[in-house]
Every structure is written in C-alpha cells, then in structure tokens.
Design an enzyme around this catalytic site. Sequence first.
Site, short mmCIF file in Angstrom:
data_model
loop_
_atom_site.label_atom_id
_atom_site.label_comp_id
_atom_site.label_asym_id
_atom_site.label_seq_id
_atom_site.Cartn_x
_atom_site.Cartn_y
_atom_site.Cartn_z
N LYS A 13 21.54 -24.73 9.77
CA LYS A 13 21.70 -25.07 8.35
C LYS A 13 22.76 -26.15 8.23
CE LYS A 13 22.65 -20.71 7.84
NZ LYS A 13 22.12 -20.12 9.05
N ASP A 96 31.38 -17.78 12.96
CA ASP A 96 30.76 -17.68 11.63
C ASP A 96 31.47 -16.63 10.78
OD1 ASP A 96 29.82 -15.70 13.40
OD2 ASP A 96 27.91 -15.49 12.35
#
Length: 244
Positions: A13, A96
């Site tokens: 992404k 993340d």
Amino acid sequence: MILTVDIGNTRIKGAVFEGNTQIDAFFFTKIDFRKKIENILKTHQKITDLVVASVGDVKKEPFLTFKKELNVHFISHEDPFPFSNDYETPLTLGIDRMVLAAGATFQFPDQNRLVIDAGTCVTFDFIDDINRYHGGAIAPGLRLRYESLHNFTAKLPLLTLESPKDLIGNSTSESIHSGVVNGLVYEIDGFIDEYRARYSNFIIILTGGDTDFLAKRLKNTIFANSNFLLESLNQTFQYKIKND
C-alpha cells in the site's frame, strides 16, 4: 511531497502526502510494485522522499534504485518513536505495529489507545495515556481462518470472505462463514470489553484491509480508518526528521 509505502504480508500500500494531507493512495502486488512506483513518481513529480515500512519479504535493493531521484528511508527499530517501549522483546516487534502505535500517540494524545489492525493477521496494540507501549495480541485474520479450515481438514472447502446469512449456518459453507466472520467479530469485541474494563479514557482505532467489513459488525464504538497505517507512517517519518 512524501511517498509512503507499507509492505504487508499480502500486498503493498502506498500514499502521497503533502504535509499531513493525503494527496493520493495506491494498492498493488509485490510482483509489479517497482513499475507502480515509477508511475507514481511520474504523476507526482514533486515527491522528494520515499519512506518504506515493511513486514513482508520484499528486499530493500529495488527501492534503493530510486536513490538518484529521491531520499529513500526505511523505518527501523533504531529510529525515534514518540512512546517508551515496554515490550519484553522490542527487536521482535513488527515495524508496522510500532508505526501504528506512533500514529495513535500523535493523533490521540493523553488517552489510552488500542489499535486493531485487521489484515492477514489481526494485531492488537495498546499504548497508555502517558505514552508507554505495552504490547497486545496477534491472531489470524479472516483470510487465514478460511485457509486454515481448508488446509488442515480433509473435506472443508476453501471459501472467500462473505457475510454469513445467519448466526446458525444451515449448510457447511454457511457454517464456515458464520464461524469465521462471527468468531472474529466476537473475539475483537471481547478484547475491547476487557481493555475497557481495565482502563478508562479509552479510544479504539480499527484499521487494515478488513476495516470496512468488520467496522459495521462490531458492537463497540470505534474510530475506523483503513488508511491509518499510511498516515501514521507519514507522521513517524516527520517525527524522525525532527529528532534525528
């Protein structure tokens, strides 16, 4: 302008930011990501920095080929973060999860925060109201649950995500959908209830690829933002620049 790229377990992404304003967003596979980034740079020629956070298996070298055109940054455990890390094994903590914790700290100051990232895995990350990161939980996401039922049984079919028609499945397929979807929804609501019983002044942030599907099924009030990781990555990079 900044191009942020999040390399997940399933897909990549990306988003373009000018300050804290998101200008554009992208989703693509690992196979064609280099060509996609080239196209993004042609479209947004004012991009000066490429910021990458990765939990996937894409190597750094393809990104380094852009160093002639851009400043390339890989967010790592060595970078400054706006919270103290009380995780017992900090070097095993996914980047993340750290970026999401940073985003929660930036966007929701002086609150207890639970970030739920619903993707390939579902991660729960708790940051308290004095900016201490405690940890959380890791569980299989929706796709992994469907795949596990198929891969580790002799006869159950591999299904794709679908809303169960009823709590009580009246066929094997409907029973699987009920078990996978309702099971995860009850699991998330259960975690939230336990955290809320322990902490006050609390906010829950739901993000990840399955955000929209799950948000309308949860009984708890949440802040749902499928782009929260990319926003957090942009903010983490800006914090890094100020504190390096």
